[in-house]
Write an enzyme that holds these catalytic residues in place. Structure first.
Site, PDB file in Angstrom:
ATOM      1  N   SER A  90       0.907  -1.141   0.345  1.00 11.14           N
ATOM      2  CA  SER A  90       0.215   0.002  -0.148  1.00 11.14           C
ATOM      3  C   SER A  90       0.766   1.109  -0.807  1.00 11.14           C
ATOM      4  O   SER A  90       1.668   1.065   0.969  1.00 11.14           O
ATOM      5  CB  SER A  90      -0.981   0.149   1.206  1.00 11.14           C
ATOM      6  OG  SER A  90      -1.465   1.183   1.064  1.00 11.14           O
ATOM      7  N   HIS A 110      -1.640  -1.122  -4.562  1.00  8.38           N
ATOM      8  CA  HIS A 110      -2.420  -1.284  -4.494  1.00  8.38           C
ATOM      9  C   HIS A 110      -2.555   0.390  -3.591  1.00  8.38           C
ATOM     10  O   HIS A 110      -1.823   1.481  -2.597  1.00  8.38           O
ATOM     11  CB  HIS A 110      -2.206  -1.571  -2.388  1.00  8.38           C
ATOM     12  CG  HIS A 110      -4.064  -1.624  -1.545  1.00  8.38           C
ATOM     13  ND1 HIS A 110      -5.596  -2.111  -2.261  1.00  8.38           N
ATOM     14  CD2 HIS A 110      -4.159  -0.628  -0.548  1.00  8.38           C
ATOM     15  CE1 HIS A 110      -5.877  -1.647  -1.776  1.00  8.38           C
ATOM     16  NE2 HIS A 110      -6.100  -1.325  -0.665  1.00  8.38           N
ATOM     17  N   ASP A 116      -4.047   3.695  -2.125  1.00  2.22           N
ATOM     18  CA  ASP A 116      -5.988   4.033  -1.145  1.00  2.22           C
ATOM     19  C   ASP A 116      -6.214   5.382  -1.320  1.00  2.22           C
ATOM     20  O   ASP A 116      -5.635   6.735  -0.550  1.00  2.22           O
ATOM     21  CB  ASP A 116      -5.511   4.106   0.188  1.00  2.22           C
ATOM     22  CG  ASP A 116      -4.865   3.036   0.449  1.00  2.22           C
ATOM     23  OD1 ASP A 116      -6.185   1.989   0.604  1.00  2.22           O
ATOM     24  OD2 ASP A 116      -3.787   2.485   1.406  1.00  2.22           O
ATOM     25  N   MET A 133      -8.688   8.142  -0.911  1.00  4.04           N
ATOM     26  CA  MET A 133      -9.395   8.358   0.287  1.00  4.04           C
ATOM     27  C   MET A 133      -9.438  10.230   0.191  1.00  4.04           C
ATOM     28  O   MET A 133      -9.115  11.308   0.099  1.00  4.04           O
ATOM     29  CB  MET A 133      -8.674   8.593   1.917  1.00  4.04           C
ATOM     30  CG  MET A 133      -7.881   6.911   2.291  1.00  4.04           C
ATOM     31  SD  MET A 133      -7.103   7.439   3.742  1.00  4.04           S
ATOM     32  CE  MET A 133      -6.409   5.910   4.255  1.00  4.04           C
ATOM     33  N   HIS A 164      -8.546   1.664  -4.314  1.00  4.88           N
ATOM     34  CA  HIS A 164      -8.936   0.858  -2.762  1.00  4.88           C
ATOM     35  C   HIS A 164     -10.253   2.512  -2.662  1.00  4.88           C
ATOM     36  O   HIS A 164      -9.301   3.877  -2.316  1.00  4.88           O
ATOM     37  CB  HIS A 164      -8.592   0.857  -2.386  1.00  4.88           C
ATOM     38  CG  HIS A 164      -9.289   0.191  -0.808  1.00  4.88           C
ATOM     39  ND1 HIS A 164      -8.877   0.183   0.642  1.00  4.88           N
ATOM     40  CD2 HIS A 164     -10.654   0.215  -0.428  1.00  4.88           C
ATOM     41  CE1 HIS A 164      -9.908  -0.397   1.330  1.00  4.88           C
ATOM     42  NE2 HIS A 164     -10.808   0.576   1.043  1.00  4.88           N
ATOM     43  N   MET A 188     -12.255   4.335  -0.880  1.00  3.80           N
ATOM     44  CA  MET A 188     -12.327   4.757   0.091  1.00  3.80           C
ATOM     45  C   MET A 188     -13.204   6.448   0.461  1.00  3.80           C
ATOM     46  O   MET A 188     -12.444   7.007   0.762  1.00  3.80           O
ATOM     47  CB  MET A 188     -11.943   4.599   1.774  1.00  3.80           C
ATOM     48  CG  MET A 188     -11.120   3.509   2.631  1.00  3.80           C
ATOM     49  SD  MET A 188      -9.628   3.080   2.480  1.00  3.80           S
ATOM     50  CE  MET A 188      -8.613   3.063   1.520  1.00  3.80           C
ATOM     51  N   MET A 192     -12.001  -6.118   4.646  1.00 10.85           N
ATOM     52  CA  MET A 192     -11.016  -5.281   5.592  1.00 10.85           C
ATOM     53  C   MET A 192     -10.575  -5.735   7.109  1.00 10.85           C
ATOM     54  O   MET A 192     -11.535  -5.830   7.379  1.00 10.85           O
ATOM     55  CB  MET A 192     -11.662  -3.609   5.742  1.00 10.85           C
ATOM     56  CG  MET A 192     -11.965  -2.774   4.433  1.00 10.85           C
ATOM     57  SD  MET A 192     -10.184  -2.179   3.974  1.00 10.85           S
ATOM     58  CE  MET A 192      -9.700  -1.395   5.228  1.00 10.85           C
ATOM     59  N   ASP A 216      -7.064  -6.461   3.762  1.00  6.68           N
ATOM     60  CA  ASP A 216      -6.027  -5.175   3.803  1.00  6.68           C
ATOM     61  C   ASP A 216      -5.967  -4.326   5.326  1.00  6.68           C
ATOM     62  O   ASP A 216      -7.622  -4.122   5.696  1.00  6.68           O
ATOM     63  CB  ASP A 216      -7.302  -4.079   2.826  1.00  6.68           C
ATOM     64  CG  ASP A 216      -6.196  -2.757   3.176  1.00  6.68           C
ATOM     65  OD1 ASP A 216      -4.962  -2.940   3.663  1.00  6.68           O
ATOM     66  OD2 ASP A 216      -7.141  -2.151   2.000  1.00  6.68           O
TER      67      ASP A 216
HETATM   68  C1  DX5 Z   1      -6.519   1.510   5.246  1.00  8.37           C
HETATM   69  C2  DX5 Z   1      -5.769   1.110   4.237  1.00  8.37           C
HETATM   70  C3  DX5 Z   1      -5.034   0.597   3.717  1.00  8.37           C
HETATM   71  C4  DX5 Z   1      -3.430   0.366   4.345  1.00  8.37           C
HETATM   72  C5  DX5 Z   1      -2.576  -0.522   5.198  1.00  8.37           C
HETATM   73  O1  DX5 Z   1      -7.824   2.368   5.539  1.00  8.37           O
HETATM   74  O2  DX5 Z   1      -6.878   0.820   3.183  1.00  8.37           O
HETATM   75  O3  DX5 Z   1      -4.899   0.108   2.827  1.00  8.37           O
HETATM   76  O4  DX5 Z   1      -2.708   1.277   4.191  1.00  8.37           O
HETATM   77  O5  DX5 Z   1      -1.960  -0.053   5.970  1.00  8.37           O
HETATM   78  P1  DX5 Z   1      -1.329  -1.394   7.210  1.00  8.37           P
HETATM   79  O6  DX5 Z   1      -1.006  -2.544   6.068  1.00  8.37           O
HETATM   80  O7  DX5 Z   1      -0.350  -0.034   7.377  1.00  8.37           O
HETATM   81  O8  DX5 Z   1      -2.782  -1.487   7.916  1.00  8.37           O
HETATM   82 ZN    ZN Z   2      -6.668  -0.599   0.938  1.00  8.83          ZN
END
Ligand code: DX5
Ligand code: ZN
Length: 217
Positions: free
Chosen positions: A8, A33, A35, A37, A66, A68, A138, A176
């Site tokens: 990620s 990956h 993220d 947000m 991903h 969010m 998740m 994840d």
């Molecule tokens: C959290 C993200 C993850 C995050 C995982 O909301 O969706 O992808 O980056 O990070 P770690 O592996 O540090 O929990």
């Molecule tokens: Zn993620």
């Protein structure tokens, strides 16, 4: 199915992002990956299409986004030129799931659905499971890297893998949040084939990400 590891980007070194991306370029069976947000669906903001366009120009890997965000449908078209391989949205953020999947499939080779830790698998009808390419479970509450793994997700993986076999579904099972070498084995045994890891990989001493990736595998 071979195990895909999805580092990620959230935990990468943003001042040296190019270097970090290049360090991952030689690793096989890896997705990157991403993220995305919006500060609304989750209490955090990350990056969007301009940054990911730059990421695409350096990374050799499949890009796994991903979302969010509260309105993932806003981003289906605006991200189309980033070259994403996979587009995952949160089930909880959407009302018209079927329409969302059909639309996303016109732009992306793979479309995924993500469930928060407290959302049961039973919310997704079987016919939808037959249409999608990936389910992201998740294992932390979304929004931040570096959180503690919620072990109950292992049972959810087992339940989903059972359904996958029973109905001959083709989706990947991705997990994840909080993944390390300590819990990856349980997840793989339970049926997960795609593991996202941020802080565990990017805190490797001397930037030796490969050794952390191999430990997860
Ligand atoms: C959290 C993200 C993850 C995050 C995982 O909301 O969706 O992808 O980056 O990070 P770690 O592996 O540090 O929990
Ligand atoms: Zn993620």
């Amino acid at each position: 199915m071979s195990i895909i590891i999805s580092p990620s980007l959230l935990s990468a070194d943003f001042l040296n992002l190019k270097l970090d991306l290049e360090r991952l370029n030689s690793v096989d069976n890896l997705w990157l990956h991403l993220d995305v947000m919006d500060g609304h669906f989750v209490p955090n903001l990350t990056f969007g299409e301009p940054v990911l366009n730059k990421v695409k120009s350096v990374s050799k890997h499949k890009l796994d986004a991903h979302f969010m965000v509260t309105n993932p449908d806003f981003y289906i078209e605006s991200f189309k030129d980033v070259g994403l391989h996979n587009f995952t949205f949160h089930w909880e953020a959407v009302t018209h799931h079927d329409r969302m999947i059909s639309k996303a499939k016109t732009f992306y080779p793979s479309v995924g659905i993500s469930l928060n830790p407290s959302t049961p698998l039973s919310v997704i009808p079987k016919y939808i499971l037959g249409k999608i390419d990936l389910i992201l479970l998740m294992s932390v509450n979304p929004g931040f890297g570096g959180q503690k793994f919620i072990p109950e997700v292992v049972d959810k993986v087992i339940e989903l893998d059972k359904l996958r076999h029973e109905y001959n579904f083709n989706f990947q099972i991705q997990v994840d949040g909080g993944i390390t070498d300590q819990n990856a084995g349980y997840l793989i045994q339970a049926g997960a084939n795609n593991l996202v890891a941020g802080s565990y990989i990017f805190t490797a001493p001397e930037h030796d990400y490969l050794s952390r990736i191999n430990k997860i595998r």
